[in-house]
Design an enzyme around this catalytic site. Sequence first.
Site, PDB file in Angstrom:
ATOM      1  N   TYR C 124      -0.854  28.963   3.537  1.00 46.64           N
ATOM      2  CA  TYR C 124       0.461  28.686   2.984  1.00 46.64           C
ATOM      3  C   TYR C 124       1.281  28.717   4.342  1.00 46.64           C
ATOM      4  CZ  TYR C 124      -0.685  29.967  -1.800  1.00 46.64           C
ATOM      5  OH  TYR C 124      -0.985  30.130  -2.999  1.00 46.64           O
ATOM      6  N   SER C 125       1.731  29.823   4.704  1.00 46.89           N
ATOM      7  CA  SER C 125       2.609  30.054   5.910  1.00 46.89           C
ATOM      8  C   SER C 125       2.342  29.300   7.293  1.00 46.89           C
ATOM      9  CB  SER C 125       2.839  31.357   6.302  1.00 46.89           C
ATOM     10  OG  SER C 125       3.352  32.083   5.067  1.00 46.89           O
ATOM     11  N   SER C 157      -5.221  36.150   5.344  1.00 45.45           N
ATOM     12  CA  SER C 157      -6.287  37.352   5.259  1.00 45.45           C
ATOM     13  C   SER C 157      -7.601  36.553   4.781  1.00 45.45           C
ATOM     14  CB  SER C 157      -5.909  37.981   4.240  1.00 45.45           C
ATOM     15  OG  SER C 157      -4.385  38.557   4.429  1.00 45.45           O
ATOM     16  N   GLU C 240       0.167  35.494  -8.329  1.00 46.67           N
ATOM     17  CA  GLU C 240       0.019  36.606  -7.308  1.00 46.67           C
ATOM     18  C   GLU C 240       0.916  37.639  -7.331  1.00 46.67           C
ATOM     19  OE1 GLU C 240       0.082  34.512  -3.791  1.00 46.67           O
ATOM     20  OE2 GLU C 240      -0.026  36.469  -2.401  1.00 46.67           O
TER      21      GLU C 240
END
Lengths: 372, 372, 397, 397
Positions: C124-125, C157, C240
């Site tokens: 995502y980021s 991660s 999430e």
Amino acid sequence: MSQTTTEERNAIQASVRSLMEDRNTEADVRRVMETAEGHDPAVWQQLVELGLTGLVIAPEFGGAGLGPVELELVMEETGAALLASPLLSSSVLAAGLLTAAGDAAVNKRLLSAIAAGKTIATVAMTGDAGTWTADGVAVSARADGDKWLLDGRANYVTHAQLADVLLVLARTPAGIRIFEVAAKAAGVTISPLPTFDRTLRLARIDFAGVAAMPVGTAGWPAAEAALQLVLVALAGEQAGGARRMFEKTVDYAKTRIQFGRAIGSFQAIKHMAADLLIEVESATSAARAAATALDAAGEGSNEPADAAIHLAAFACADAYTTVTATAVQMHGGIAFTWEHSAHLYLRRARAQAQLFGAPAYHRERFLTALGA
Amino acid sequence: MSQTTTEERNAIQASVRSLMEDRNTEADVRRVMETAEGHDPAVWQQLVELGLTGLVIAPEFGGAGLGPVELELVMEETGAALLASPLLSSSVLAAGLLTAAGDAAVNKRLLSAIAAGKTIATVAMTGDAGTWTADGVAVSARADGDKWLLDGRANYVTHAQLADVLLVLARTPAGIRIFEVAAKAAGVTISPLPTFDRTLRLARIDFAGVAAMPVGTAGWPAAEAALQLVLVALAGEQAGGARRMFEKTVDYAKTRIQFGRAIGSFQAIKHMAADLLIEVESATSAARAAATALDAAGEGSNEPADAAIHLAAFACADAYTTVTATAVQMHGGIAFTWEHSAHLYLRRARAQAQLFGAPAYHRERFLTALGA
Amino acid sequence: MTTEISDDALRAEVRAWLKANYRPEELRGATLWSSTPETRAWLTKVLEAGWATPRWPAEWWGRSLPEHQARIVEREFAAVKAPGAGQDRGNLYANTAMAYGNDALKAHFVRGILTGEINMCLLYSEPGAGSDLAGIRTRAELKGDNYIVNGQKVWTSGAMTADYGMLIARTDWDAPKHGGISFFFLPMKQPGVEVRPLRQVTDESHFNEVFITDAVCPVDNRLGAEGAGWRVLQTALAYERSVMGDGARGPRNASAKVSLIDLARDAGKLNDPVLRQDLARVIAYRRLNDLNNARAKADLKEGTSSPIMSLGKLAMSRILHEEARLRTSMLGAASLLEGKDFPVSDDANFLSLNAYFTSIGGGTDQIQRNIIGERVLGLPKEPEVDRDVPFREVRAG
Amino acid sequence: MTTEISDDALRAEVRAWLKANYRPEELRGATLWSSTPETRAWLTKVLEAGWATPRWPAEWWGRSLPEHQARIVEREFAAVKAPGAGQDRGNLYANTAMAYGNDALKAHFVRGILTGEINMCLLYSEPGAGSDLAGIRTRAELKGDNYIVNGQKVWTSGAMTADYGMLIARTDWDAPKHGGISFFFLPMKQPGVEVRPLRQVTDESHFNEVFITDAVCPVDNRLGAEGAGWRVLQTALAYERSVMGDGARGPRNASAKVSLIDLARDAGKLNDPVLRQDLARVIAYRRLNDLNNARAKADLKEGTSSPIMSLGKLAMSRILHEEARLRTSMLGAASLLEGKDFPVSDDANFLSLNAYFTSIGGGTDQIQRNIIGERVLGLPKEPEVDRDVPFREVRAG
């Protein structure tokens, strides 16, 4: 454990809210706070009729027999509406002290009258020290034959100038005991004090050889029990007041336009509001948890209520002060006027943060209760 | 009073800044902080050539004979550039202690060597208590014929693992005295300690019957004088570090774009920056005022420098910690990486807030100095 | 196809099944990010018994259980600490695939995700899109049956072991920022995907940077329509939030388990009145948050919606920063040290840095305050200068 | 027409003049807002001697002195606490008139302002234009030789006694907000101007509301061109900032003069370690601000510009709020009381409210942070939704 259902509790709270909306508007508060009595006897009658003056008094003495859980909810509403009233002094503090002292004869007479709203009582606990601790008691009692005589000074006594009956904590050679004195008894001088929170009434009381009647045999432990109850009620007032002032502030931030947009669209205001919401919710949670803990302790729970009560005492005091102080800033100039409600809440928050012990004291008690 | 002109002081500061820009970039700091020595001997040589190792050492011992005012300005630059060096330990703390102790023979030998940068000295002052007070001294000295023997432990000794000479505060039956010990003397065990601020070197020193030479007769008062000097220097380091991290953060806020605009255009960031500017300017003012006060006191002023120095000690420590902690938040994710400089400043700020006394201690000393 | 079963019978069945099948000692060594052959075998067994996805129908290995019965299954598994049950609620990747994948994607991925055959990560980021996630600049261009992907992702991660990454990338540069994003399952094991560990401020590496250069992603691996990726992402983020804690790790050493009061006692500061005031204040932050959460849960039970849930992350940020500050102040000079020989100091220092994981990660405190102000309190949004502008005209930096 | 004079000769002349003329006992009774016949006589004497406007030329009662000599005059007056000197630097109204008035206005007003014959007040803020001063909605319409003014002003000091008010009003509703404002000297003593005292939160009345209904203002009383009033205002505000302190009043009672340390001692709290930490922190705020100001002054002397000056108001806001908080906390239950019988409590409570005079008045802390961020640190401005819009389309509320 509280015997009421959620629905019943909601109904109690709603009836108080409705009374406040009808009879205790901001205009009413401003009118009443400028009177010498500092409360509205007609509203008092309404409180009697709703059963609030006897809310936590046992049915055998004409009360509703409810407990801290219901009391806390009621106080959220009176706090939100800035009710000026001896309710806390008489029907919580004095009633709590009498209940804890358990003197059947006295209770039959006094608790019944308090529950019926016919007698207003208050408790003289601390002296010039203003600490609401055993150390702070500055009245002494001496036996004179079969009579007791009181000498010394009580200070910061809530609503003493309205009271018919004073319950006085006094030192005897055998420790602190509780005494009943008529407010008009010879040797009693009640000096009303000018208060920064004009919805509050305080007085200093000087005792000069005043004949007094002992109440039961429980002394300071009964005062501690009464303080537990009044701290729960006060936490409810603070949580309710903080929430109301917060809601007013958020509403203002939605409608006040500067620079062509609502000020609540600016991060400076929006972020202050977000931080205050944590304070408001935490105060409500703390006040209710304290009420639940005290309720459970009353039913013989092994969990002492001390930690929860002193947590609520400092958390609600700090939250109310923070919320009202920040609310003035968020409003800007308008809140710097006498006509705006913000300062009424701020004054009350500052006062309630000192009554029955300041936050630093409650933090100490909280740690002690945690075994530290 | 300081004998230098503004121009001369600016020139000293500019020469240090220029050295830092050339030889102590962030890449240099990262390289040096991972070495066992924890400083760059080549840069040390440059400091010697600039006269910084002897800055506050009297000319008769080969120093520049300057005072706290010039020292503070120099330290602003080393602090801004995160210089890892025994400069503070050797040329400020040890030199300050020797100067205050005033033992001519020792000074002729030791101060000259420190000024020339040939000897690195440090001071062992506190024990496991880590308080930098007379109470904290945990080494004792006993006379054995005409010799003195040291036993006990010193802790948190800055740069001891680099030092040639240890100046040790130790308890004797006649009070605390200063002793000189070679770092390699028999019975000395120097245990380097792992530091959170990796630009710092600390060690524990255990003394087991170590032969030591007394330095002068002044004991703790000389240590207090040395602490005054080192606190002024440290305040300069903190003010310089806070300012540099702040400038980096403001620059980032101008160039980092999110939501189509520089993040510094958002009030959340802008208002944090405004508040931090007060911290940064206050730290600089406090550090410089402390230097001026110490300078004046050294010239026999009746104004004791204590209040100004302890004010700077806690104000600069708190400002540096606040600025660096907030700077990480203002940067966001990028500052959560090892590669970003923010944590180097934050680690240093946290360390310097503990060295030579924590802020709470300095607040107490400040009040005491004000007569409270 | 609903098989009616009583709560008690279900409970008994799960319990018996676990007793017969669960051997915890076989499952050691697996991590959150990668599985072992033994865990895969176990998860397959759970799946085939119907416990992995009890709410789903039989064609998706489920039992079509109502919510409260699915919770019974989960609770029985939790009671013996057995993993793998109730993934139809808790497995972010499987749920996202089921909600937005086409049939080919579901057939290809869901079972493997549930059994641990397929490891996943989140892409995502980006370095330029942190608080402003819709500002991503990773580019996906359709060439025939594949998208060609270029860009850089960060704070990932599990990227080292992942087979696929849930990726948001920009497919339309002329649409406004939220409208030009698509959502993919990007194959990670290909030459165009390079994973580099990211060294954190705490001197650990739990995250990675992912450099994507002409990586290939089959068109079937797109979830939702092209340009509809922002909505898919919102669903994924909601999953999430609903199942994950805040993810901040505790201290590295045993002092983690020591209460603040005991730490103060150990530091010899429990009688210091200044410290005591601070201690009470900091303990209160966590207690008040616990009370808020308990009240929020009770509110939810009674059907009242609770704004309190939204406060947790911001409140936790203060708790963690304040606890770390207090630990430091208790320690005094000892806080100068770190490392395993100084575990209490090491924890204080670690926590002081790691608190930023919560105050920055997953939306900074500042973004959280915006969200609370706007979504909970109903305060108006700020003017958004880049909202309706073609993305290629939006400023970056 | 410059008469050269040495510094020493000038100093001697002023000193001799003051000795010959100044009788402080005659000047009692005047206030900041209204003059007495004696003060007017004194100010006239000062004017005629050339001390009121030493920098100005003789035609404006001055001596054309250079800045440093004008400061000598001011210092000599200050040394004996004589008012009236150096008004060419310090008199907001006279300076504004001189800078922007036409010849008629200057001839009509300046001398009277300097001698106290004409009392003035400020008509800037409105209920709807506080932080956003350019959002004013008081309306001035030109009818013949007069403007007809309608609107409401607030936070006006001295309006009761003022002869004229410096007024900003909107003359053009189609221009953007800053462009449609004009600046006037509005005659206050007329039927269309009603002044009502405003009761402050502190239960005092130092300010007024001013209701303006069809009030008449001669066109000659306009300063600067029509629509150029915002610039005139900026000049006036700059004058104000350069000469005025922050204006917050001290406590009402004698405890004002007692140091915080002595108050703590009186309250029996000087040995309370918790209070001591707080005390040191709060004393430091004021000391640090003093040190900042001293450094800023020194910087100015050396010709370096100083950003520190801009911090003073925001810093003072924290000082005043924190000092009030500390006083309250020292007092404990005693802080419940107010009134002259409880002067220390009365001061603590008064100060706690009056601190908002500084944190809100003259630009809230939030506005100050914007100014510091933008003007001192150079951070970019926020998007301004109402900047270039015709004012009649701007939202109000």
